[in-house]
Design a protein around this motif. Sequence first.
Motif, PDB file in Angstrom:
ATOM      1  N   ASN A  55     -91.959 -51.526 -85.263  1.00 17.96           N
ATOM      2  CA  ASN A  55     -92.376 -52.853 -84.801  1.00 17.96           C
ATOM      3  C   ASN A  55     -92.240 -52.967 -83.278  1.00 17.96           C
ATOM      4  O   ASN A  55     -91.864 -54.021 -82.733  1.00 17.96           O
ATOM      5  CB  ASN A  55     -91.560 -53.956 -85.492  1.00 17.96           C
ATOM      6  N   GLY A  56     -92.522 -51.832 -82.572  1.00 15.60           N
ATOM      7  CA  GLY A  56     -92.499 -51.819 -81.106  1.00 15.60           C
ATOM      8  C   GLY A  56     -91.121 -51.657 -80.505  1.00 15.60           C
ATOM      9  O   GLY A  56     -90.990 -51.700 -79.271  1.00 15.60           O
ATOM     10  N   VAL A  57     -90.084 -51.450 -81.328  1.00 15.95           N
ATOM     11  CA  VAL A  57     -88.710 -51.322 -80.837  1.00 15.95           C
ATOM     12  C   VAL A  57     -88.184 -49.933 -81.157  1.00 15.95           C
ATOM     13  O   VAL A  57     -88.401 -49.408 -82.251  1.00 15.95           O
ATOM     14  CB  VAL A  57     -87.807 -52.401 -81.472  1.00 15.95           C
ATOM     15  N   LYS A  58     -87.438 -49.331 -80.172  1.00 14.77           N
ATOM     16  CA  LYS A  58     -86.845 -48.010 -80.389  1.00 14.77           C
ATOM     17  C   LYS A  58     -85.499 -48.173 -81.112  1.00 14.77           C
ATOM     18  O   LYS A  58     -84.546 -48.701 -80.524  1.00 14.77           O
ATOM     19  CB  LYS A  58     -86.610 -47.308 -79.058  1.00 14.77           C
ATOM     20  N   PRO A  59     -85.391 -47.762 -82.365  1.00 11.03           N
ATOM     21  CA  PRO A  59     -84.119 -47.861 -83.086  1.00 11.03           C
ATOM     22  C   PRO A  59     -83.067 -46.934 -82.474  1.00 11.03           C
ATOM     23  O   PRO A  59     -83.396 -45.920 -81.862  1.00 11.03           O
ATOM     24  CB  PRO A  59     -84.471 -47.433 -84.511  1.00 11.03           C
ATOM     25  N   MET A  60     -81.800 -47.270 -82.688  1.00  5.55           N
ATOM     26  CA  MET A  60     -80.707 -46.469 -82.150  1.00  5.55           C
ATOM     27  C   MET A  60     -80.173 -45.486 -83.191  1.00  5.55           C
ATOM     28  O   MET A  60     -79.068 -44.971 -83.039  1.00  5.55           O
ATOM     29  CB  MET A  60     -79.582 -47.396 -81.676  1.00  5.55           C
ATOM     30  N   VAL A  61     -80.920 -45.243 -84.261  1.00  6.76           N
ATOM     31  CA  VAL A  61     -80.520 -44.294 -85.299  1.00  6.76           C
ATOM     32  C   VAL A  61     -81.632 -43.281 -85.490  1.00  6.76           C
ATOM     33  O   VAL A  61     -82.787 -43.505 -85.096  1.00  6.76           O
ATOM     34  CB  VAL A  61     -80.216 -45.005 -86.644  1.00  6.76           C
ATOM     35  N   SER A  62     -81.279 -42.165 -86.109  1.00  9.87           N
ATOM     36  CA  SER A  62     -82.277 -41.119 -86.377  1.00  9.87           C
ATOM     37  C   SER A  62     -83.263 -41.587 -87.440  1.00  9.87           C
ATOM     38  O   SER A  62     -82.995 -42.532 -88.209  1.00  9.87           O
ATOM     39  CB  SER A  62     -81.589 -39.833 -86.824  1.00  9.87           C
ATOM     40  N   ALA A  63     -84.397 -40.925 -87.505  1.00 11.53           N
ATOM     41  CA  ALA A  63     -85.466 -41.291 -88.449  1.00 11.53           C
ATOM     42  C   ALA A  63     -85.026 -41.179 -89.902  1.00 11.53           C
ATOM     43  O   ALA A  63     -85.518 -41.913 -90.762  1.00 11.53           O
ATOM     44  CB  ALA A  63     -86.688 -40.412 -88.193  1.00 11.53           C
ATOM     45  N   SER A  64     -84.091 -40.278 -90.179  1.00 15.24           N
ATOM     46  CA  SER A  64     -83.638 -40.089 -91.565  1.00 15.24           C
ATOM     47  C   SER A  64     -82.670 -41.186 -92.025  1.00 15.24           C
ATOM     48  O   SER A  64     -82.351 -41.263 -93.210  1.00 15.24           O
ATOM     49  CB  SER A  64     -82.962 -38.729 -91.705  1.00 15.24           C
ATOM     50  N   LYS A  65     -82.213 -42.025 -91.089  1.00 16.22           N
ATOM     51  CA  LYS A  65     -81.252 -43.081 -91.433  1.00 16.22           C
ATOM     52  C   LYS A  65     -81.861 -44.485 -91.371  1.00 16.22           C
ATOM     53  O   LYS A  65     -81.225 -45.449 -91.769  1.00 16.22           O
ATOM     54  CB  LYS A  65     -80.041 -43.009 -90.492  1.00 16.22           C
ATOM     55  N   TYR A  66     -83.073 -44.596 -90.841  1.00 14.92           N
ATOM     56  CA  TYR A  66     -83.704 -45.917 -90.750  1.00 14.92           C
ATOM     57  C   TYR A  66     -84.474 -46.199 -92.043  1.00 14.92           C
ATOM     58  O   TYR A  66     -85.472 -45.530 -92.346  1.00 14.92           O
ATOM     59  CB  TYR A  66     -84.644 -45.999 -89.546  1.00 14.92           C
ATOM     60  N   VAL A  67     -84.015 -47.222 -92.810  1.00 19.91           N
ATOM     61  CA  VAL A  67     -84.660 -47.593 -94.078  1.00 19.91           C
ATOM     62  C   VAL A  67     -85.706 -48.666 -93.814  1.00 19.91           C
ATOM     63  O   VAL A  67     -85.411 -49.707 -93.190  1.00 19.91           O
ATOM     64  CB  VAL A  67     -83.619 -48.099 -95.092  1.00 19.91           C
ATOM     65  N   LEU A  68     -86.891 -48.405 -94.294  1.00 19.47           N
ATOM     66  CA  LEU A  68     -88.012 -49.316 -94.045  1.00 19.47           C
ATOM     67  C   LEU A  68     -87.940 -50.601 -94.865  1.00 19.47           C
ATOM     68  O   LEU A  68     -87.402 -50.629 -95.977  1.00 19.47           O
ATOM     69  CB  LEU A  68     -89.327 -48.594 -94.352  1.00 19.47           C
ATOM     70  N   LYS A  69     -88.541 -51.627 -94.288  1.00 19.23           N
ATOM     71  CA  LYS A  69     -88.697 -52.910 -94.978  1.00 19.23           C
ATOM     72  C   LYS A  69     -90.183 -53.191 -95.112  1.00 19.23           C
ATOM     73  O   LYS A  69     -91.007 -52.640 -94.375  1.00 19.23           O
ATOM     74  CB  LYS A  69     -88.008 -54.031 -94.190  1.00 19.23           C
ATOM     75  N   ASP A  70     -90.499 -54.066 -96.052  1.00 18.70           N
ATOM     76  CA  ASP A  70     -91.903 -54.390 -96.295  1.00 18.70           C
ATOM     77  C   ASP A  70     -92.526 -54.994 -95.034  1.00 18.70           C
ATOM     78  O   ASP A  70     -91.979 -55.901 -94.411  1.00 18.70           O
ATOM     79  CB  ASP A  70     -92.012 -55.393 -97.449  1.00 18.70           C
ATOM     80  N   GLY A  71     -93.705 -54.451 -94.645  1.00 16.38           N
ATOM     81  CA  GLY A  71     -94.424 -54.956 -93.476  1.00 16.38           C
ATOM     82  C   GLY A  71     -94.096 -54.257 -92.167  1.00 16.38           C
ATOM     83  O   GLY A  71     -94.681 -54.613 -91.122  1.00 16.38           O
ATOM     84  N   ASP A  72     -93.198 -53.284 -92.208  1.00 19.83           N
ATOM     85  CA  ASP A  72     -92.854 -52.562 -90.967  1.00 19.83           C
ATOM     86  C   ASP A  72     -94.047 -51.747 -90.459  1.00 19.83           C
ATOM     87  O   ASP A  72     -94.849 -51.220 -91.232  1.00 19.83           O
ATOM     88  CB  ASP A  72     -91.676 -51.620 -91.198  1.00 19.83           C
ATOM     89  N   THR A  73     -94.116 -51.637 -89.101  1.00 17.54           N
ATOM     90  CA  THR A  73     -95.131 -50.806 -88.447  1.00 17.54           C
ATOM     91  C   THR A  73     -94.414 -49.702 -87.672  1.00 17.54           C
ATOM     92  O   THR A  73     -93.623 -49.982 -86.765  1.00 17.54           O
ATOM     93  CB  THR A  73     -96.002 -51.639 -87.484  1.00 17.54           C
ATOM     94  N   VAL A  74     -94.680 -48.458 -88.033  1.00 21.18           N
ATOM     95  CA  VAL A  74     -94.006 -47.299 -87.437  1.00 21.18           C
ATOM     96  C   VAL A  74     -95.013 -46.509 -86.583  1.00 21.18           C
ATOM     97  O   VAL A  74     -96.141 -46.268 -87.017  1.00 21.18           O
ATOM     98  CB  VAL A  74     -93.415 -46.385 -88.524  1.00 21.18           C
ATOM     99  N   GLU A  75     -94.563 -46.118 -85.390  1.00 21.66           N
ATOM    100  CA  GLU A  75     -95.409 -45.276 -84.540  1.00 21.66           C
ATOM    101  C   GLU A  75     -94.580 -44.111 -83.998  1.00 21.66           C
ATOM    102  O   GLU A  75     -93.511 -44.299 -83.418  1.00 21.66           O
ATOM    103  CB  GLU A  75     -95.985 -46.059 -83.362  1.00 21.66           C
ATOM    104  N   TRP A  76     -95.108 -42.933 -84.234  1.00 22.23           N
ATOM    105  CA  TRP A  76     -94.544 -41.723 -83.619  1.00 22.23           C
ATOM    106  C   TRP A  76     -95.403 -41.424 -82.383  1.00 22.23           C
ATOM    107  O   TRP A  76     -96.640 -41.417 -82.458  1.00 22.23           O
ATOM    108  CB  TRP A  76     -94.575 -40.543 -84.585  1.00 22.23           C
ATOM    109  N   TYR A  77     -94.746 -41.161 -81.246  1.00 19.09           N
ATOM    110  CA  TYR A  77     -95.496 -40.911 -80.014  1.00 19.09           C
ATOM    111  C   TYR A  77     -94.857 -39.763 -79.229  1.00 19.09           C
ATOM    112  O   TYR A  77     -93.648 -39.526 -79.283  1.00 19.09           O
ATOM    113  CB  TYR A  77     -95.591 -42.184 -79.157  1.00 19.09           C
TER     114      TYR A  77
END
Length: 231
Positions: free
Chosen positions: A202-224
Amino acid sequence: MIAIVGILIAVCLFAGIGMNLKGGNSEEETTSSVQAITLTEKGTDSTEISETKKEAESTVSVSKTTKKTEERQTKPSSKQEKQTQGYINTTKAKKKPSPPEKESSTKTTSAKTEKETQAQLSVELSVNCEKAVAYGADYPKYLMSKTKCSVKKGTTVFDLLSEACSKKGLAVVHQNKSYIVSIGGLSEKDCGGSSGWLYTVNGVKPMVSASKYVLKDGDTVEWYYVTSPTD
């Protein structure tokens, strides 16, 4: 009957008087007259009793005949009983069994469908290579344009990337699911020493690794892909 008895008494008295007048009144004659009267009375009584008895027997006979007639009229014949029983049996045979209830299975299926629907999450994913293209890499700007994905509850960002790229035929190389080395052949340090892959939700850089971030309904993910620490 009383009149007859009276007449007989009168006749006897008259005969007695006549005999007395003739001097022939004896004790035997008087006794004979009394016996005659008694016999007459007995005969009369016997006749009466006989007639009464006949009348009573006739009444009893009539009563028995009437009772038998009523019993015949009341009691159904064996033929009628068989016809009635046959009708009952036919009615029972024609009665169709009710269909089995399907309500429970319908409810179970409905509950299962609802549960599965609730367990599915709708998210979006994209893979952006614009910085690598600007650096001079021979890749399209987007290895994967923004794509809607349906995932199970509990899916992580790493799981989403792995599943989506597998469907698109893009290879993903990683280190222990916590660090992505390469996507679709474009690897870290291909565009400088600081180049590599990052992600946002959702346009924000999480402070956890990709394997620890659990998605919620409606999330938008971008790898860049980045080519410098400031990207």
